[in-house]
Enzyme design. Structure first.
Site, PDB file in Angstrom:
ATOM      1  N   PRO A   2       0.817  -1.218   0.000  1.00  0.00           N
ATOM      2  CG  PRO A   2      -0.096  -1.120   2.128  1.00  0.00           C
ATOM      3  CD  PRO A   2       0.658  -2.010   1.211  1.00  0.00           C
ATOM      4  CD  GLU A   3       3.054   3.036  -4.222  1.00  0.00           C
ATOM      5  OE1 GLU A   3       3.112   4.185  -4.637  1.00  0.00           O
ATOM      6  OE2 GLU A   3       3.389   2.039  -4.892  1.00  0.00           O
ATOM      7  CE  LYS A  69       5.182   4.458   1.602  1.00  0.00           C
ATOM      8  NZ  LYS A  69       5.810   3.589   0.582  1.00  0.00           N
ATOM      9  NE  ARG A 278       9.948  -2.405  -4.304  1.00  0.00           N
ATOM     10  CZ  ARG A 278       8.933  -1.732  -3.767  1.00  0.00           C
ATOM     11  NH1 ARG A 278       9.148  -0.869  -2.787  1.00  0.00           N
ATOM     12  NH2 ARG A 278       7.691  -1.920  -4.189  1.00  0.00           N
TER      13      ARG A 278
END
Ligand code: ZN
Length: 288
Positions: A2-3, A69, A278
């Site tokens: 989740p961002e 976040k 990433r």
């Protein structure tokens, strides 16, 4: 993972039910308790399970908010603060019991159950257990929270980003590394970084100092626009992350580059490279 938009939507959902409720008791799963007993910091960070349970009992959740976040639960009008990070797969539910959670994987991985005074349960589930629950006296008890960049929607956030990007720490780093760091831009993870760079036609591995200030400002504004678009569209629902209540967001249908094989602009194949561990997908023709 989740961002910012996905966390914002979780907070909006919880705000409907949770503020004003008093926690009568807390159950922590055997998996977490046993893992903590073996010296691993599974989910409950910085204190023992018994201490956490005892300290949460009788607390009233006064308010809820998102910061970057993180989810902040203000307890007893600010006497304490419960800070949650959803990690990769964290999800919250307000239900009558664990059995009311529709998806089995979330039922199976319910790790913290807060029994509320109205008889319902506030449940934190986390399949991969990278999430965090941190009970603090105040924010400064966990210093990384103080280093978070301003909220992207704050007026000062753009100038803060420009100054950080020009600093010795960041200026020779790839732009994607810089915009994904929570101390530079709040809440922008891999999906929205990938999309914003594509929209601005910037190669993710370009050295930050080789991007003009005007381009950097345009990139920052693009990030803010995308985060807002995603909130408005209910967030991105992807295999790694789904909303606990079973609702699906729509933003994934608007991704142009994240995990795409073909560039939607020039129709050539995309490429991927690893930046900061990433996967970064980009179009070698369109992004320079
Ligand atoms: Zn292209």
């Amino acid at each position: 993972m989740p961002e910012l938009p996905e966390v914002e939507l979780v907070v909006r959902e919880l705000k409907k039910d949770v503020p004003g409720q008093t926690i009568q008791s807390v159950d922590i799963s055997d998996v977490v308790t046993e893992s903590k007993a073996r010296g691993r910091e599974a989910i409950i960070k910085g204190r023992a399970v018994d201490d956490f349970i005892e300290s949460m009992r009788g607390r009233t959740i006064s308010a809820l908010e998102r910061k970057s976040k993180y989810i902040y639960f203000t307890l007893d009008d600010g006497e304490q603060l419960l800070v949650n990070h959803l990690g990769m797969t964290g999800a919250w539910f307000v239900v009558d019991s664990v059995e009311s959670i529709t998806e089995e994987k979330y039922r199976k991985h319910a790790h913290a159950i807060f029994h509320l005074e109205d008889g319902r349960q506030l449940i934190y589930s986390d399949i991969r257990r990278f999430g965090e629950l941190r009970l603090l006296q105040e924010e400064s008890d966990y210093p990384p929270l103080l280093k978070l960049a301003p909220e992207p929607f704050d007026e000062r956030a753009e100038q803060y980003f420009i100054e950080q990007a020009a600093s010795d720490r960041w200026k020779e780093k790839p732009i994607k590394t810089v915009i994904m760091d929570g101390t530079v831009v709040s809440g922008c993870g891999n999906i929205y970084a990938t999309e914003a760079l594509f929209r601005r036609r910037i190669h993710p591995n370009r050295t930050t100092s080789r991007i003009s200030e005007a381009e950097q400002r345009a990139l920052f504004r693009e990030i803010v626009t995308i985060l807002q678009e995603s909130i408005d569209r209910g967030g991105s629902t992807i295999s790694d992350y789904q909303r606990g209540n079973g609702e699906t967001g729509e933003m994934q249908h608007f991704h142009q580059m994240y995990k795409k094989k073909t560039c939607p602009v020039c129709l050539r194949p995309t490429r991927s490279m690893s930046i900061n561990n990433r996967t970064s997908t980009y179009c070698p023709s369109c992004q320079k």
